[in-house]
Every structure is written in structure tokens, then in C-alpha cells.
Scaffold this motif. Structure first.
Motif, PDB file in Angstrom:
ATOM      1  N   TYR A  45       1.117  -1.375  -0.215  1.00 51.29           N
ATOM      2  CA  TYR A  45       0.084   0.061  -0.279  1.00 51.29           C
ATOM      3  C   TYR A  45       0.942   1.086   0.168  1.00 51.29           C
ATOM      4  O   TYR A  45       0.404   2.204  -1.216  1.00 51.29           O
ATOM      5  CB  TYR A  45      -1.180   0.172   1.270  1.00 51.29           C
ATOM      6  CG  TYR A  45      -1.522   1.590   1.494  1.00 51.29           C
ATOM      7  CD1 TYR A  45      -2.411   2.020   0.489  1.00 51.29           C
ATOM      8  CD2 TYR A  45      -0.870   2.450   2.614  1.00 51.29           C
ATOM      9  CE1 TYR A  45      -2.925   3.151   0.567  1.00 51.29           C
ATOM     10  CE2 TYR A  45      -1.470   3.256   2.677  1.00 51.29           C
ATOM     11  CZ  TYR A  45      -3.127   3.647   1.561  1.00 51.29           C
ATOM     12  OH  TYR A  45      -3.401   5.449   1.987  1.00 51.29           O
ATOM     13  N   HIS A  57      -9.465   5.260  -8.080  1.00 54.66           N
ATOM     14  CA  HIS A  57     -10.998   4.926  -7.152  1.00 54.66           C
ATOM     15  C   HIS A  57     -11.258   5.102  -6.632  1.00 54.66           C
ATOM     16  O   HIS A  57     -10.000   5.426  -5.636  1.00 54.66           O
ATOM     17  CB  HIS A  57     -10.598   3.227  -7.171  1.00 54.66           C
ATOM     18  CG  HIS A  57     -10.786   2.183  -8.426  1.00 54.66           C
ATOM     19  ND1 HIS A  57     -11.558   1.569  -9.304  1.00 54.66           N
ATOM     20  CD2 HIS A  57      -9.462   1.743  -8.516  1.00 54.66           C
ATOM     21  CE1 HIS A  57     -11.645   1.021  -9.948  1.00 54.66           C
ATOM     22  NE2 HIS A  57      -9.546   1.165 -10.740  1.00 54.66           N
ATOM     23  N   ASP A  58     -12.087   5.500  -6.088  1.00 56.73           N
ATOM     24  CA  ASP A  58     -12.478   5.704  -4.320  1.00 56.73           C
ATOM     25  C   ASP A  58     -11.635   5.018  -3.097  1.00 56.73           C
ATOM     26  O   ASP A  58     -11.947   3.835  -3.178  1.00 56.73           O
ATOM     27  CB  ASP A  58     -14.052   6.049  -3.943  1.00 56.73           C
ATOM     28  CG  ASP A  58     -14.067   7.592  -5.190  1.00 56.73           C
ATOM     29  OD1 ASP A  58     -13.618   7.831  -5.769  1.00 56.73           O
ATOM     30  OD2 ASP A  58     -15.631   7.267  -5.496  1.00 56.73           O
ATOM     31  N   ASP A  59     -11.549   5.586  -2.022  1.00 59.37           N
ATOM     32  CA  ASP A  59     -11.232   4.601  -0.841  1.00 59.37           C
ATOM     33  C   ASP A  59     -10.336   3.265  -1.666  1.00 59.37           C
ATOM     34  O   ASP A  59     -10.175   2.978  -1.271  1.00 59.37           O
ATOM     35  CB  ASP A  59     -11.941   3.630  -0.314  1.00 59.37           C
ATOM     36  CG  ASP A  59     -13.311   4.945   0.574  1.00 59.37           C
ATOM     37  OD1 ASP A  59     -12.621   6.304   1.471  1.00 59.37           O
ATOM     38  OD2 ASP A  59     -14.164   4.885  -0.267  1.00 59.37           O
ATOM     39  N   TYR A  60      -9.230   4.038  -2.282  1.00 63.17           N
ATOM     40  CA  TYR A  60      -8.378   3.032  -3.307  1.00 63.17           C
ATOM     41  C   TYR A  60      -7.865   2.212  -2.097  1.00 63.17           C
ATOM     42  O   TYR A  60      -6.791   1.079  -2.639  1.00 63.17           O
ATOM     43  CB  TYR A  60      -6.978   4.301  -4.092  1.00 63.17           C
ATOM     44  CG  TYR A  60      -5.891   3.081  -4.194  1.00 63.17           C
ATOM     45  CD1 TYR A  60      -6.226   1.952  -5.205  1.00 63.17           C
ATOM     46  CD2 TYR A  60      -5.053   3.153  -3.892  1.00 63.17           C
ATOM     47  CE1 TYR A  60      -6.351   1.261  -6.263  1.00 63.17           C
ATOM     48  CE2 TYR A  60      -3.815   2.474  -4.719  1.00 63.17           C
ATOM     49  CZ  TYR A  60      -4.168   2.218  -6.032  1.00 63.17           C
ATOM     50  OH  TYR A  60      -3.410   0.796  -6.777  1.00 63.17           O
ATOM     51  N   PRO A  61      -6.773   2.198  -1.027  1.00 60.03           N
ATOM     52  CA  PRO A  61      -6.383   1.739  -0.168  1.00 60.03           C
ATOM     53  C   PRO A  61      -7.459   0.084   0.114  1.00 60.03           C
ATOM     54  O   PRO A  61      -6.650  -0.820   0.345  1.00 60.03           O
ATOM     55  CB  PRO A  61      -6.403   2.469   1.710  1.00 60.03           C
ATOM     56  CG  PRO A  61      -6.446   3.741   0.942  1.00 60.03           C
ATOM     57  CD  PRO A  61      -7.390   4.023   0.522  1.00 60.03           C
ATOM     58  N   LEU A  62      -8.858   0.813  -0.203  1.00 55.59           N
ATOM     59  CA  LEU A  62      -9.221  -0.746   0.771  1.00 55.59           C
ATOM     60  C   LEU A  62      -9.580  -1.387  -0.726  1.00 55.59           C
ATOM     61  O   LEU A  62      -9.763  -3.090  -0.603  1.00 55.59           O
ATOM     62  CB  LEU A  62     -10.662   0.103   0.913  1.00 55.59           C
ATOM     63  CG  LEU A  62     -11.377   0.517   2.452  1.00 55.59           C
ATOM     64  CD1 LEU A  62     -12.693   0.829   2.760  1.00 55.59           C
ATOM     65  CD2 LEU A  62     -10.309  -0.703   3.619  1.00 55.59           C
ATOM     66  N   THR A 125     -13.801  -2.382   4.593  1.00 57.14           N
ATOM     67  CA  THR A 125     -14.151  -2.146   3.654  1.00 57.14           C
ATOM     68  C   THR A 125     -16.037  -1.758   3.829  1.00 57.14           C
ATOM     69  O   THR A 125     -16.456  -1.028   3.250  1.00 57.14           O
ATOM     70  CB  THR A 125     -14.212  -3.385   3.081  1.00 57.14           C
ATOM     71  OG1 THR A 125     -12.784  -3.823   2.614  1.00 57.14           O
ATOM     72  CG2 THR A 125     -14.436  -2.839   1.384  1.00 57.14           C
ATOM     73  N   VAL A 128     -16.400   0.775   6.044  1.00 60.07           N
ATOM     74  CA  VAL A 128     -16.214   2.583   5.374  1.00 60.07           C
ATOM     75  C   VAL A 128     -16.829   3.038   3.787  1.00 60.07           C
ATOM     76  O   VAL A 128     -17.621   4.184   4.329  1.00 60.07           O
ATOM     77  CB  VAL A 128     -14.633   2.468   5.274  1.00 60.07           C
ATOM     78  CG1 VAL A 128     -14.472   3.986   4.141  1.00 60.07           C
ATOM     79  CG2 VAL A 128     -13.462   2.714   6.490  1.00 60.07           C
ATOM     80  N   ARG A 129     -17.107   2.035   3.563  1.00 57.02           N
ATOM     81  CA  ARG A 129     -18.303   2.053   1.805  1.00 57.02           C
ATOM     82  C   ARG A 129     -19.639   1.776   1.898  1.00 57.02           C
ATOM     83  O   ARG A 129     -19.942   2.230   1.646  1.00 57.02           O
ATOM     84  CB  ARG A 129     -17.190   1.378   1.075  1.00 57.02           C
ATOM     85  CG  ARG A 129     -16.137   2.016   1.003  1.00 57.02           C
ATOM     86  CD  ARG A 129     -15.218   1.110  -0.143  1.00 57.02           C
ATOM     87  NE  ARG A 129     -15.994   0.815  -1.942  1.00 57.02           N
ATOM     88  CZ  ARG A 129     -16.107   2.233  -3.020  1.00 57.02           C
ATOM     89  NH1 ARG A 129     -15.576   3.310  -2.193  1.00 57.02           N
ATOM     90  NH2 ARG A 129     -17.051   2.012  -3.600  1.00 57.02           N
ATOM     91  N   TYR A 219     -16.458  -4.420  -2.332  1.00 55.80           N
ATOM     92  CA  TYR A 219     -16.071  -3.456  -2.194  1.00 55.80           C
ATOM     93  C   TYR A 219     -17.021  -2.428  -2.919  1.00 55.80           C
ATOM     94  O   TYR A 219     -17.607  -1.013  -2.197  1.00 55.80           O
ATOM     95  CB  TYR A 219     -14.605  -2.906  -3.464  1.00 55.80           C
ATOM     96  CG  TYR A 219     -13.976  -1.608  -3.615  1.00 55.80           C
ATOM     97  CD1 TYR A 219     -13.423  -0.953  -2.489  1.00 55.80           C
ATOM     98  CD2 TYR A 219     -14.539  -0.960  -4.753  1.00 55.80           C
ATOM     99  CE1 TYR A 219     -13.411   0.679  -2.892  1.00 55.80           C
ATOM    100  CE2 TYR A 219     -14.081  -0.179  -5.051  1.00 55.80           C
ATOM    101  CZ  TYR A 219     -13.331   1.048  -4.475  1.00 55.80           C
ATOM    102  OH  TYR A 219     -13.107   1.957  -4.739  1.00 55.80           O
TER     103      TYR A 219
END
Length: 258
Positions: A45, A57-62, A125, A128-129, A219
């Protein structure tokens, strides 16, 4: 299945032994099975989510973590299964039992680690999403198919390495480019200007549909496509049948060559 049921106690003991033995005597013990993939995910990461931003991409770490945890299970299971028959050579020479139990136990240990780490990533995930949806009901079936797919590959790799000791080094070398060609840091749809490359990464690469299916559920909060679901199921069945057939065809000489 009848043989595996008959020897289920041996299988359970091999799984327990594998869990305890690898990090026996260390301060964290079996917790290293969880720490190692978490450290790898954090390192990847940092490189590809912070230093090099490869996706919007949104919330790329996830997005990245979901793909990484699947790849780590796949690669670590294969690399651990490859020498497993050689490691258990003394047992193979002494006792009659289904030899498939040995790589099967190794894959199961990796699967336990995978499920724990995936569980942590999944909870974060989903929260958060907020991708809670009926599609989550499909997740156990996709995970079971992934286990079967990895098990079939591991049966083939383990028995081939027992006969040809170059298999494990070749596999280790092949996994590096395979890693970067898999949709871990990106989605196949991101490659919009090269249809052939997108098709190859999405369907020719056998691990890609599993990454995409699980990522879509966790995701995105959507069910995988029917084509994607069909692929993961059929690929798992074919991998198990082919791996078992190859294993059965080559196992007769195991007591001599290991």
C-alpha cells in the motif's frame, strides 16, 4: 471423499502441526501467520497507494487491500505446498494414507490465515464504504470456489515438485510477473484503450475472476456477473479434477523419490 473422511483425524493433526511448527519458539507464535500478510499489505500500500498512485478509485487503500489479501493467499499456498511432500518424506515412506492430505493441510493452514485477514479487511471495507447488500450471501460460495481452485493448483505443484525439483523455483519466479499482471492495483476496466489486454487480464489470468468477484461483493456491494460466477465455479472444479488426476497419476513413486 471417503478416504479423506476416514483419515480426517490425520488431516486435522497435520493442520494443527503446521500451524504450530512454523513459528514454534517465537514470541508471537501462530500470530505471525496474521502479522506477515498484514506487513506485506502495508508495504504494498505504501509503495502503490502513497508513493505511486496508480488508480483513481475511491477509498483506494481498501480497493488495494481486497486484491492483495486474495493474492497473498493464492501465492503463499502454492509456494508452501510445492515442497510439502518432500518435507513429509519420512511419513510418506512409513505410513499408507492418502497423500493428498499433505498439500491439502498446507492449503488449509493458509486458508485459515486468509479468512482471518480477509475478515478484518472486509469489516473495515463494509463499514467505510457501507456496501452491505444481499450480494454478501454469495461471498461464502466464491470463497469456497477459491479454496478449491487453490487446492487443485497446489496438488499439481506439490507432486510435480516432488518429481522435478525445478518446479518450486520456476513457480517462485513466475509469480512475480503474474502478480503485476493481476488486477490488484487496478481493475480490468481501467485499461479502456486496449481491449485485448483487458480481456487477457480479466479472463485468461485464472486468479483474476476471483479477485474481481470478491472485490465486487465487498468493495462495490454488487453481485458478480453471471459469467464471473460461472468462471470461478467451473475453474475450481476443473482445477480440483485436474490436480487430483495428476497427483494420482504420479503418486505411486512418491515413497521412492522423497
Amino acid at each position: 471423499m471417503a478416504e479423506l473422511t476416514r483419515y480426517r483425524y490425520l488431516f486435522e493433526q497435520m493442520v494443527r502441526r503446521e500451524l504450530r511448527q512454523k513459528y514454534q519458539g517465537s514470541a508471537l507464535g501462530v500470530a505471525w501467520y496474521i502479522v506477515n500478510p498484514l506487513v506485506l499489505m502495508l508495504a504494498y500500500y505504501f509503495m502503490f497507494g502513497v508513493v505511486f498512485t496508480l488508480s483513481e478509485h475511491d477509498d483506494y487503500p481498501l480497493f488495494l487491500m481486497v486484491g492483495l489479501v486474495i493474492w497473498i493467499f493464492f501465492s503463499q499456498a502454492l509456494l508452501s505446498a510445492a515442497p510439502s511432500l518432500l518435507d513429509q518424506g519420512a511419513l510418506i515412506r512409513k505410513s499408507p494414507f492418502p497423500r493428498e492430505i499433505i498439500p491439502g493441510a498446507v492449503v488449509t493452514v493458509q486458508a485459515v490465515t486468509f479468512l482471518v485477514v480477509l475478515g478484518l479487511v472486509a469489516v473495515i471495507t463494509l463499514l467505510v464504504r457501507w456496501t452491505f447488500s444481499p450480494a454478501l450471501l454469495l461471498l461464502p460460495f466464491v470463497l469456497l470456489a477459491l479454496y478449491g481452485f487453490v487446492l487443485g493448483f497446489s496438488l499439481a505443484v506439490s507432486v510435480l515438485h516432488a518429481h522435478f525439483r525445478d518446479v518450486a523455483p520456476i513457480l517462485s519466479a513466475a509469480l512475480l510477473p503474474w502478480f503485476f499482471l493481476s488486477p490488484i492495483f487496478f481493475a480490468p476496466g481501467d485499461i479502456t484503450d486496449k481491449a485485448a489486454a483487458r480481456f487477457a487480464m480479466e479472463w485468461v489470468n485464472p486468479i483474476a475472476p476471483y479477485i474481481e468477484a470478491i472485490r465486487r461483493i465487498l468493495y462495490e456491494g454488487h453481485a458478480p456477473s453471471l459469467a464471473g460466477l460461472a468462471y470461478v465455479v467451473v475453474a475450481a472444479v476443473l482445477a480440483v479434477l485436474a490436480g487430483r488426476a495428476l497427483f494420482r497419476g504420479l503418486q505411486a513413486e512418491l515413497a521412492v523419490i522423497v
